[in-house]
Design a protein around this motif. Structure first.
Motif, PDB file in Angstrom:
ATOM      1  N   ARG A  12      24.726  54.311  26.215  1.00 31.87           N
ATOM      2  CA  ARG A  12      25.022  55.548  25.483  1.00 31.87           C
ATOM      3  C   ARG A  12      25.579  55.193  24.114  1.00 31.87           C
ATOM      4  O   ARG A  12      26.464  54.340  23.992  1.00 31.87           O
ATOM      5  CB  ARG A  12      26.012  56.401  26.259  1.00 31.87           C
ATOM      6  CG  ARG A  12      25.415  56.949  27.532  1.00 31.87           C
ATOM      7  CD  ARG A  12      26.346  57.835  28.348  1.00 31.87           C
ATOM      8  NE  ARG A  12      27.570  58.221  27.717  1.00 31.87           N
ATOM      9  CZ  ARG A  12      28.775  58.137  28.305  1.00 31.87           C
ATOM     10  NH1 ARG A  12      28.889  57.681  29.523  1.00 31.87           N
ATOM     11  NH2 ARG A  12      29.856  58.524  27.671  1.00 31.87           N
ATOM     12  N   ARG A  31      25.944  63.648  17.689  1.00 38.26           N
ATOM     13  CA  ARG A  31      25.023  63.668  18.846  1.00 38.26           C
ATOM     14  C   ARG A  31      25.112  62.363  19.607  1.00 38.26           C
ATOM     15  O   ARG A  31      25.348  61.305  19.043  1.00 38.26           O
ATOM     16  CB  ARG A  31      23.582  63.864  18.389  1.00 38.26           C
ATOM     17  CG  ARG A  31      23.240  65.288  18.082  1.00 38.26           C
ATOM     18  CD  ARG A  31      21.787  65.442  17.739  1.00 38.26           C
ATOM     19  NE  ARG A  31      20.926  65.276  18.920  1.00 38.26           N
ATOM     20  CZ  ARG A  31      19.614  65.115  18.829  1.00 38.26           C
ATOM     21  NH1 ARG A  31      19.017  65.082  17.668  1.00 38.26           N
ATOM     22  NH2 ARG A  31      18.897  64.976  19.928  1.00 38.26           N
ATOM     23  N   GLU A  32      24.902  62.456  20.899  1.00 33.81           N
ATOM     24  CA  GLU A  32      24.876  61.278  21.753  1.00 33.81           C
ATOM     25  C   GLU A  32      23.434  61.027  22.196  1.00 33.81           C
ATOM     26  O   GLU A  32      22.709  61.959  22.513  1.00 33.81           O
ATOM     27  CB  GLU A  32      25.766  61.485  22.973  1.00 33.81           C
ATOM     28  CG  GLU A  32      25.923  60.245  23.811  1.00 33.81           C
ATOM     29  CD  GLU A  32      26.910  60.437  24.948  1.00 33.81           C
ATOM     30  OE1 GLU A  32      26.466  60.384  26.105  1.00 33.81           O
ATOM     31  OE2 GLU A  32      28.107  60.651  24.668  1.00 33.81           O
ATOM     32  N   ASN A  51      16.902  61.386  23.558  1.00 39.87           N
ATOM     33  CA  ASN A  51      17.767  62.561  23.417  1.00 39.87           C
ATOM     34  C   ASN A  51      18.250  63.085  24.766  1.00 39.87           C
ATOM     35  O   ASN A  51      17.937  62.533  25.823  1.00 39.87           O
ATOM     36  CB  ASN A  51      17.078  63.655  22.592  1.00 39.87           C
ATOM     37  CG  ASN A  51      15.861  64.242  23.274  1.00 39.87           C
ATOM     38  OD1 ASN A  51      15.714  64.225  24.496  1.00 39.87           O
ATOM     39  ND2 ASN A  51      14.950  64.786  22.478  1.00 39.87           N
ATOM     40  N   GLU A  52      18.983  64.177  24.715  1.00 39.55           N
ATOM     41  CA  GLU A  52      19.590  64.761  25.915  1.00 39.55           C
ATOM     42  C   GLU A  52      18.561  65.310  26.908  1.00 39.55           C
ATOM     43  O   GLU A  52      18.861  65.521  28.063  1.00 39.55           O
ATOM     44  CB  GLU A  52      20.599  65.855  25.519  1.00 39.55           C
ATOM     45  CG  GLU A  52      20.032  66.980  24.691  1.00 39.55           C
ATOM     46  CD  GLU A  52      19.923  66.664  23.196  1.00 39.55           C
ATOM     47  OE1 GLU A  52      19.263  67.449  22.483  1.00 39.55           O
ATOM     48  OE2 GLU A  52      20.467  65.657  22.731  1.00 39.55           O
ATOM     49  N   ARG A  53      17.319  65.516  26.454  1.00 40.33           N
ATOM     50  CA  ARG A  53      16.256  65.998  27.347  1.00 40.33           C
ATOM     51  C   ARG A  53      15.443  64.844  27.936  1.00 40.33           C
ATOM     52  O   ARG A  53      14.472  65.073  28.645  1.00 40.33           O
ATOM     53  CB  ARG A  53      15.335  66.954  26.583  1.00 40.33           C
ATOM     54  CG  ARG A  53      16.015  68.253  26.161  1.00 40.33           C
ATOM     55  CD  ARG A  53      15.059  69.196  25.443  1.00 40.33           C
ATOM     56  NE  ARG A  53      14.427  68.595  24.278  1.00 40.33           N
ATOM     57  CZ  ARG A  53      14.916  68.626  23.042  1.00 40.33           C
ATOM     58  NH1 ARG A  53      16.054  69.225  22.805  1.00 40.33           N
ATOM     59  NH2 ARG A  53      14.262  68.069  22.051  1.00 40.33           N
TER      60      ARG A  53
END
Length: 72
Positions: A12, A31-32, A51-53
């Motif tokens: 991460r 953003r992570e 990304n988060e998705r």
């Protein structure tokens, strides 16, 4: 923190910002992402950001990642 030669996939990272940040990344500060898997075609200096998705969204090189991202 001791930085490995190859940043492991699924690590991460958080975009910090700072001087020299590209225009495309300015809107993404805070953003992570996760480091994606490496490919033979791209090599070890092409780091995919996931990304988060779970989508492979963009790439950076290791120097850029270490300068502008914090390893969480």
């Amino acid at each position: 923190m001791d930085i490995p030669e190859v940043i492991p996939p699924r690590t991460r990272v958080l975009l910090r910002g700072g001087a020299g940040l590209g225009a495309a990344h300015r809107q993404d500060v805070g953003r992570e992402f996760r480091v994606g898997y490496y490919s033979h075609d791209d090599g070890l200096d092409c780091i995919w950001l996931v990304n988060e998705r779970g989508e492979y969204e963009q790439t950076v090189d290791k120097a850029y990642l270490l300068k502008h991202f914090e390893i969480v």
